[in-house]
Design an enzyme around this catalytic site. Sequence first.
Site, PDB file in Angstrom:
ATOM      1  N   THR A  47      74.695  25.113  38.154  1.00  0.00           N
ATOM      2  CA  THR A  47      75.878  24.256  38.252  1.00  0.00           C
ATOM      3  C   THR A  47      76.391  23.876  36.868  1.00  0.00           C
ATOM      4  O   THR A  47      77.596  23.847  36.629  1.00  0.00           O
ATOM      5  CB  THR A  47      75.575  22.994  39.079  1.00  0.00           C
ATOM      6  OG1 THR A  47      75.131  23.400  40.381  1.00  0.00           O
ATOM      7  CG2 THR A  47      76.798  22.107  39.227  1.00  0.00           C
ATOM      8  N   CYS A  48      75.480  23.626  35.952  1.00  0.00           N
ATOM      9  CA  CYS A  48      75.864  23.238  34.594  1.00  0.00           C
ATOM     10  C   CYS A  48      76.601  24.366  33.886  1.00  0.00           C
ATOM     11  O   CYS A  48      77.626  24.143  33.235  1.00  0.00           O
ATOM     12  CB  CYS A  48      74.625  22.836  33.788  1.00  0.00           C
ATOM     13  SG  CYS A  48      73.664  21.530  34.571  1.00  0.00           S
ATOM     14  N   SER A  49      76.096  25.572  34.019  1.00  0.00           N
ATOM     15  CA  SER A  49      76.653  26.716  33.297  1.00  0.00           C
ATOM     16  C   SER A  49      77.850  27.359  33.981  1.00  0.00           C
ATOM     17  O   SER A  49      78.720  27.905  33.311  1.00  0.00           O
ATOM     18  CB  SER A  49      75.574  27.786  33.101  1.00  0.00           C
ATOM     19  OG  SER A  49      74.605  27.327  32.191  1.00  0.00           O
ATOM     20  N   THR A  70      71.273  25.831  33.580  1.00  0.00           N
ATOM     21  CA  THR A  70      71.094  25.745  35.028  1.00  0.00           C
ATOM     22  C   THR A  70      72.407  26.150  35.703  1.00  0.00           C
ATOM     23  O   THR A  70      73.481  26.062  35.088  1.00  0.00           O
ATOM     24  CB  THR A  70      70.646  24.337  35.466  1.00  0.00           C
ATOM     25  OG1 THR A  70      71.614  23.397  35.031  1.00  0.00           O
ATOM     26  CG2 THR A  70      69.276  23.992  34.873  1.00  0.00           C
TER      27      THR A  70
END
Length: 161
Positions: free
Chosen positions: A48-50, A46
Amino acid sequence: MAIGVGDKLPNATLKTKVPDGPADLSTDEIFAGKTVVLFAVPGAFTPTCSMNHLPGFLTHNDEIRAKGVDTIAVVSVNDVFVMSAWEKANDAAGKILFLSDGNGEFTKAVGLDVDLSVAGLGVRSKRYSMIVENGVVKALNIEESPGQADKSSAEALLEQL
């Protein structure tokens, strides 16, 4: 109720990918006798995660370990194959332990689950980071919104070590 500072992590089984395929790891195997930085993301791959959360832990990996951290781990309510692909896509092997909580059992046990069905994601984990010493939470940083990675960032966590 969410886990807090001073609480012992619950017994749970997570999965990771090894050369022979998926393998179970108990919370005792991960945390007993160690200092562990654990961060959680709502979903592998996703935005923000990546783009924000994981990269900080890769960039500051050596600095975090120099503060006495034995293991840096990431957990998500994704299957073990997705977590393995995310590890490979980020060239993170040997730097971060990628843990699958495919059924959300660990996430629910620590009280950090969130229903993101409105975004088509179902029940996932809140975004957080924690410092765990011998299975006991020493610091806990929970984001208010899944799209933020400030309180739980590697930079913020470094200041707590």
